[in-house]
Scaffold this active site. Structure first.
Site, PDB file in Angstrom:
ATOM      1  N   ASP A  49      47.842  29.818  37.580  1.00 58.41           N
ATOM      2  CA  ASP A  49      46.696  28.973  37.945  1.00 58.41           C
ATOM      3  C   ASP A  49      47.119  27.741  38.758  1.00 58.41           C
ATOM      4  OD1 ASP A  49      45.703  30.739  36.026  1.00 58.41           O
ATOM      5  OD2 ASP A  49      44.251  29.272  35.271  1.00 58.41           O
ATOM      6  N   HIS A  51      44.269  25.594  40.389  1.00 61.61           N
ATOM      7  CA  HIS A  51      43.132  24.717  40.126  1.00 61.61           C
ATOM      8  C   HIS A  51      43.033  23.487  41.011  1.00 61.61           C
ATOM      9  CE1 HIS A  51      41.222  26.896  36.963  1.00 61.61           C
ATOM     10  NE2 HIS A  51      42.350  27.021  36.291  1.00 61.61           N
ATOM     11  N   ASP A  77      42.680  31.712  40.159  1.00 57.03           N
ATOM     12  CA  ASP A  77      42.279  30.364  39.764  1.00 57.03           C
ATOM     13  C   ASP A  77      42.876  29.320  40.714  1.00 57.03           C
ATOM     14  OD1 ASP A  77      40.714  31.419  37.818  1.00 57.03           O
ATOM     15  OD2 ASP A  77      41.549  30.256  36.171  1.00 57.03           O
ATOM     16  N   ASP A  80      38.581  24.778  41.373  1.00 51.60           N
ATOM     17  CA  ASP A  80      37.969  24.108  40.215  1.00 51.60           C
ATOM     18  C   ASP A  80      38.927  23.152  39.515  1.00 51.60           C
ATOM     19  OD1 ASP A  80      35.432  25.105  40.429  1.00 51.60           O
ATOM     20  OD2 ASP A  80      35.693  26.709  38.964  1.00 51.60           O
ATOM     21  N   ARG A  81      38.324  22.174  38.912  1.00 48.55           N
ATOM     22  CA  ARG A  81      39.001  21.153  38.111  1.00 48.55           C
ATOM     23  C   ARG A  81      39.761  20.120  38.934  1.00 48.55           C
ATOM     24  NH1 ARG A  81      38.652  22.388  32.744  1.00 48.55           N
ATOM     25  NH2 ARG A  81      38.644  20.130  32.641  1.00 48.55           N
ATOM     26  N   ASN A 109      39.190  34.217  37.262  1.00 48.35           N
ATOM     27  CA  ASN A 109      37.813  34.104  36.777  1.00 48.35           C
ATOM     28  C   ASN A 109      37.095  32.902  37.392  1.00 48.35           C
ATOM     29  OD1 ASN A 109      39.597  32.501  35.087  1.00 48.35           O
ATOM     30  ND2 ASN A 109      37.823  32.100  33.801  1.00 48.35           N
ATOM     31  N   HIS A 110      37.855  31.950  37.933  1.00 46.55           N
ATOM     32  CA  HIS A 110      37.197  30.811  38.581  1.00 46.55           C
ATOM     33  C   HIS A 110      36.777  31.109  40.020  1.00 46.55           C
ATOM     34  CE1 HIS A 110      37.257  27.322  35.826  1.00 46.55           C
ATOM     35  NE2 HIS A 110      38.074  28.116  35.174  1.00 46.55           N
ATOM     36  N   HIS A 159      45.026  38.434  36.645  1.00 44.99           N
ATOM     37  CA  HIS A 159      44.756  37.059  36.228  1.00 44.99           C
ATOM     38  C   HIS A 159      44.644  36.919  34.707  1.00 44.99           C
ATOM     39  CE1 HIS A 159      43.455  32.951  36.227  1.00 44.99           C
ATOM     40  NE2 HIS A 159      42.419  33.277  35.482  1.00 44.99           N
ATOM     41  N   ARG A 206      36.413  33.056  24.288  1.00 47.99           N
ATOM     42  CA  ARG A 206      35.845  32.526  25.532  1.00 47.99           C
ATOM     43  C   ARG A 206      34.432  33.034  25.777  1.00 47.99           C
ATOM     44  NH1 ARG A 206      40.143  30.979  29.514  1.00 47.99           N
ATOM     45  NH2 ARG A 206      42.121  31.820  28.818  1.00 47.99           N
ATOM     46  N   HIS A 233      45.938  32.397  33.500  1.00 45.94           N
ATOM     47  CA  HIS A 233      44.670  32.237  32.781  1.00 45.94           C
ATOM     48  C   HIS A 233      44.708  31.301  31.576  1.00 45.94           C
ATOM     49  CE1 HIS A 233      40.589  33.335  31.952  1.00 45.94           C
ATOM     50  NE2 HIS A 233      40.819  34.170  30.974  1.00 45.94           N
TER      51      HIS A 233
END
Ligand SMILES: C[S@@+](CC[C@H](N)C(=O)[O-])C[C@H]1O[C@@H](n2cnc3c(N)ncnc32)[C@H](O)[C@@H]1O
Lengths: 301, 333
Positions: A49, A51, A77, A80-81, A109-110, A159, A206, A233
């Site tokens: 990840d 991010h 990923d 995001d964030r 998944n993001h 992922h 989750r 992940h």
């Protein structure tokens, strides 16, 4: 044009909307030709990840070598964030366009419309452009990203993890992946599942994907003639973690996740022959002028 | 001379400003549907009656707060409410319900005998207004905070007839700096009876106090109150070089010049609880647990699922990391 965008990302400059569309369009044209499950040779550097932590991505490249003479596999990923999702994603697309055979990008998944609306990428684009068109263009690219890869015929890269619907890898090869990440089913599981000390398939905390245990991993590897699962992940404070006697590894490449978690990051370097090596790295922080003050780094005060 | 700026705001110190964060988080949790809790969230204990008027209380408060806010604060509050992430919203939910959960269990043991609540460093928290109507035997509820903080709070309350209806003679605000002496005198002057079981709440307050101030506070309350319950919610470090806490300290200093003086000193749950346990020689029981433990142990599966589905909770690890670094201590004597 690609060079100019690269220089803009490097300089922390604004990237014109038109240029973003151009990159996205070309990336889409390239990605559409790829299989769901790619085939990747060694040596390769497997990264988890990211991010949107652009400055840590630069560190990652500095530590591990230029894309021009290294092979990279990113486990998803990208967005995001962090504060620089757009730049991070574009940088990866530029690398992919420049060296299609050296760079593999998997979907996380993001990389999804629904998730990016909650977790920051959408807001970031709105802040930077005043409208969401750029976000929409990127989401189109997300739909074309590959779902997995097999390194050297030995290591299955994905992922999230395994799916009860996928015993044979051919089942994953047959998925129609060009869509938003569904809420359930094989494609969803690949991007959402987590390994855990469980027997059989268990409900994931989750709310999407499954928890899978040692025996699921063994069975999957055996059926498909593989040695190991490499996935991302899950935040691991040490940057990587092996489970099930090393048959599965989690790689996490966002140091000090969200500029808050205090973790280190790692990449997994798989040589042509011999053991894989994990290279750990710390956060570079943000740009020279410091991170944006607003948003993120929240605590309970 | 310049005319007075209609948006000038009295200057809040970094510590006083933390109340706006607490409030913003709470409003965000409410607007996303985390708070108030629902019956099905817990397996065995029902705390929902406490939250009967919860949404309306906070909506009214928020509405009447607006005229008191500078433009900067108002927009900060709105951003928090609109963009608060699931990890923050769940954390706020856990913080709020775990405290009420513990208080209710204590109240049940009192069998309708009189009791009092003192919320130390209450900020804008409106707990008084959900407890007072629920319990006729709650003889006194006192909010203590800096004058500037309570002044701000009372201006918002005074603007709403709905809110003032809760502000009965059983409720008092006591503007007070906890680092000053003789807290007891002023509590007594405001109707507190030291012989009646009293619940003290310090919700994210002890962490801002200097070590000596905090210890003095604990000793004062022990020396004066015969029976009671003390509930303390705070961040916690697990070693001298706890990476999460180290990062938190440096972020808070960098972003807002805010420090938590004792965080690295009491760097285990034993060291944290021992600040009370070593003072209260008449201790009946104490319990300390992380908010992650609370989440795992007290919430039903249905409840966990409800919280997850409100937004897309994507990371359990981050939730665990953060919630493990916050604890709830309850001391009964
Ligand atoms: C993070 S806020 C928490 C507010 C409230 N307890 C809650 O959780 O919603 C901390 C509060 O403690 C108050 N506080 C900190 N030090 C104090 C002191 N020495 N005297 C009085 N109040 C204090 C601040 O003014 C602020 O309102």
């Amino acid at each position: 044009m690609l060079d100019r965008v690269f220089q803009q990302i490097k300089a922390g400059a604004h990237i014109e909307e038109e240029a973003v569309y151009e990159v996205c369009l070309r990336a889409q044209e390239l990605l559409v030709t790829e299989a769901n499950i790619g085939v990747v040779d060694t040596p390769v550097i497997i990264c988890g990840d990211l991010h949107g932590q652009l400055h840590d991505l630069w560190t990652l490249f500095e530590n591990n070598g230029d894309v021009s003479d290294n092979r990279y596999l990113f486990l998803g990923d990208f967005v995001d964030r962090g504060f620089y999702s757009l730049e991070s994603f574009l940088l990866l697309l530029l690398c992919k366009l420049r060296y299609p055979d050296r760079v593999t990008l998997l979907r996380g998944n993001h990389e999804s419309r629904q998730i990016t609306r909650v977790y920051g990428f959408y807001d970031e684009v709105l802040r930077k452009y005043g409208n969401s068109s750029v976000w929409r263009a990127c989401c189109e690219v997300f739909d074309y990203l590959a779902l997995g890869a097999v390194v050297d015929g030995r290591i299955f890269c994905v992922h999230g993890g395994l799916s009860p619907e996928i015993c044979e890898l051919d089942r994953a090869r047959a998925i129609d992946r060009k869509q938003e990440v569904p809420h359930e089913g094989a494609m969803c599981d690949l991007l959402w599942s987590d390994p855990e000390q469980v027997r059989g398939w268990a409900v994931s905390p989750r709310g999407a994907g499954y928890l899978f245990g040692r025996s699921q991993v063994s069975a999957f590897l055996h059926t498909n003639g593989l040695d190991q699962v490499a996935r991302a992940h899950q935040l691991v404070m040490e940057g990587y973690r092996e489970m099930f006697g090393g048959r599965l590894v989690t790689v996490w490449s966002a140091p000090n996740y969200c500029y808050r978690c205090g973790n280190v990051a790692a990449v997994m370097r798989v040589p042509e022959a011999g053991e894989a090596e994990y290279r750990v790295f710390e956060s570079a922080g943000g740009p020279a002028g410091g991170l944006p003050v607003r948003g993120g780094r929240d605590y309970f005060l | 001379m310049l005319p007075p700026n209609p948006h000038s705001q009295p200057r809040f110190t970094p510590v006083q400003q933390t109340d706006f964060d607490a409030l913003g988080c709470k409003l965000a949790s409410i607007s996303h549907g985390y708070l108030p809790p629902q019956i099905k969230d817990f397996n065995d204990t029902n705390i929902t009656s406490l939250y009967e008027n919860y949404n309306q209380l906070y909506q009214e408060f928020h509405a009447h707060l607006k005229p008191c806010l500078s433009r900067r604060l108002a927009s900060k509050l709105n951003t928090t409410i609109a963009h608060s992430l699931p990890v923050m919203n769940i954390g706020t939910y856990l913080r709020t319900v775990s405290i009420d959960f513990t208080i209710i269990q204590y109240i049940h043991q009192l069998n309708n005998s009189p009791f009092q609540i003192v919320n130390l460093g209450s900020g804008t928290d409106l707990r008084a207004f959900h407890y007072l109507p629920q319990y006729a035997n709650l003889t006194k509820f006192i909010d203590v905070d800096y004058p500037i903080s309570l002044d701000f709070k009372s201006r918002a309350i005074d603007g709403s007839s709905y809110l003032t209806s809760f502000s009965t003679s059983r409720y008092s605000m006591v503007p007070w700096d906890l680092s000053k002496g003789s807290l007891i005198d002023i509590l007594i002057a405001n109707g507190i009876d030291v012989a009646i079981p009293t619940i003290f709440i310090t919700e994210c307050v002890m962490c801002y106090l200097e070590d000596s101030v905090a210890n003095q506070l604990i000793q004062t309350i022990k020396a004066n109150f015969l029976h009671g319950l003390w509930i303390s919610y705070d961040p916690i470090a697990y070693s001298e070089n706890d990476r999460f806490i180290a990062m938190m300290n440096s972020n808070l200093i960098e972003l807002r010049n805010l420090s938590m003086p004792t965080l690295l000193k009491y760097n285990s749950i034993d060291k944290y609880s021992n600040r009370w346990v070593s003072v209260f020689d008449n201790l009946i029981a104490y319990k300390i647990l992380s908010l992650w433990d609370f989440y795992m142990e007290k919430l039903s599966n249905v409840g966990k699922l409800r919280l997850k589905n409100l937004q897309f909770l994507d990371e359990i690890e981050e939730l665990k990391l953060m919630q493990s670094h916050y604890i709830l201590l309850s001391i009964r004597w």
